[in-house]
Design an enzyme around this catalytic site. Structure first.
Site, short mmCIF file in Angstrom:
data_model
loop_
_atom_site.label_atom_id
_atom_site.label_comp_id
_atom_site.label_asym_id
_atom_site.label_seq_id
_atom_site.Cartn_x
_atom_site.Cartn_y
_atom_site.Cartn_z
N HIS A 76 -8.54 -5.73 -1.39
CA HIS A 76 -8.21 -5.00 -0.67
C HIS A 76 -9.23 -4.03 -0.22
CE1 HIS A 76 -4.12 -5.45 -1.74
NE2 HIS A 76 -4.19 -5.13 -2.77
N CYS A 95 -8.68 -5.24 4.32
CA CYS A 95 -8.25 -4.41 5.58
C CYS A 95 -9.25 -3.35 5.94
CB CYS A 95 -6.81 -3.83 4.85
SG CYS A 95 -5.47 -4.89 5.36
#
Length: 382
Positions: free
Chosen positions: A216, A270
């Site tokens: 992430h 991300c």
């Protein structure tokens, strides 16, 4: 051709003479089978013609089928009497030697296509000292680092991450890298793993490295398994591995053994929540394809960083297939690494994301702040 060369090895050694060996060495050098220092080593190390010939043949055999074929062809064309006595005749190039591009395009490529001797020679003839040096396989110690976070203390599981890990591991192995692999690390553990990898002595005998981070992320960095989303934090996430830390770990001061050698950083994470589309994201908020994103601060010399998306946007991951960026990167590397430099391959990956329909999930990988001063060819198989 290696088997055929091995079959006639003893007869070539017995039938050689100084002039013939010099001719063959010159031809092998001109065709980039042997480098200057290898030819010099063969000539200086050996006192007799037989020893020079034996060393030459054994050096070529280690380089594989393509190189063995070139030696046999040189023998047939320039020393016909000896060649005929050995039962060697001119022959057409083997199917392995010449890649059939139509065949390649018509089928799925699941492994890296090897670079042929002809391609190797053409690239060196065209670019010469404008490409990064590739060390000989014998004695070379290429290393790569992969950190892949799948499960987190306070964030959603990155379903499909195992497929990304398996795919990148296979790709880097086929490109000649020994992979050091870590999964599910906290931010502190990621820093420790990078520093230990940067300090490895084997880098002195390497010609390049890959650092792959998959997790992430948020705009300023990559999440550790202990990262948490905050209400009032500057970037909204705690315990982020700042991108500047990644680059500083592998700069010329902290990783001097990789000075003047390509350092390739690949980040699947991300970099924000803006969507060019919708799948599942790898930002800190759950979303079904999943996305990953991150921001770049500083690069060092001979480095290139390839991000899965632009700043402030998401990167998509299919829970049953893996990350879209990683899938396409592996596809293009398999297809093109034998004949194109890495920067051009990255452009091909970017092009594959362009002009998608409004119903498709969109993202755009980016190359940022590259400090490469030469073309980086991987020459798979060499």
């Amino acid at each position: 051709m290696t088997a055929q060369l091995n079959k006639v090895r003893k007869a070539i050694i017995n039938g050689c003479n100084p002039a013939m060996i010099s001719d063959l060495l010159d031809d092998l050098q001109d065709k980039h089978v042997l480098k200057d220092y290898e030819v010099e080593h063969i000539n200086k190390k050996n006192n007799t013609s037989r020893d020079r010939c034996r060393d030459m043949i054994d050096s070529v055999k280690k380089k594989g089928e393509y190189s063995s074929n070139i030696l046999l062809e040189s023998l047939v064309k320039n020393h016909k009497t000896l060649a005929e006595s050995l039962g060697l005749h001119e022959h057409a190039p083997s199917p392995i030697q010449e890649h059939n591009e139509d065949t390649i395009k018509d089928k799925e490529i699941n492994s890296v296509i090897p670079c042929s001797a002809e391609e190797f020679k053409n690239i060196y003839d065209s670019h010469g000292d404008k490409i990064y040096e590739v060390r000989e396989r014998e004695g070379r110690k290429r290393l790569a680092l992969i950190i892949c976070n799948e499960t987190f203390q306070s964030m959603s599981e990155r379903r499909g991450a195992k497929l990304d890990l398996e795919g990148m591991n296979k790709l880097l192995n086929e490109l000649g890298y020994q992979v050091q692999q870590h999964t599910n690390l906290t931010k502190a553990e990621m820093v420790k793993a990078m520093k230990e990898f940067a300090a490895r002595e084997e880098h002195a005998d390497s010609d390049s490295t890959f650092i792959v981070l998959m997790s992430h992320g948020d705009k300023p960095g990559v999440c550790g398994t202990d990262s948490k989303k905050t209400e009032n934090g500057q970037y909204g996430v705690t315990n982020l591995l700042q991108v500047d830390e990644i680059f500083s770990t592998f700069n010329n001061v902290n990783c001097s053994r990789l000075w003047d050698k390509p350092k390739v950083i690949i980040i699947q994470a991300c970099r924000g929540e803006n969507q060019g589309g919708e799948l599942v994201r790898d930002d800190v908020a759950p979303a079904p394809l999943e996305d990953d994103a991150v921001h770049h601060v500083q690069t060092e010399t001979d480095s290139i960083c390839f991000y899965s998306s632009t700043p402030d946007t998401a990167s998509w991951r299919n829970p049953t297939k893996g990350s879209v960026f990683i899938i396409r990167l592996i596809e293009k590397m398999n297809e093109l690494a034998h004949c194109q430099p890495l920067g051009d391959i990255f452009l091909e990956v970017q092009s594959s994301f362009k002009d998608k329909s409004p119903n498709q999930y969109s993202q755009m990988p980016t190359q940022e702040r590259s400090t490469m001063t030469k073309k980086f060819y991987l020459f798979p198989g060499y």
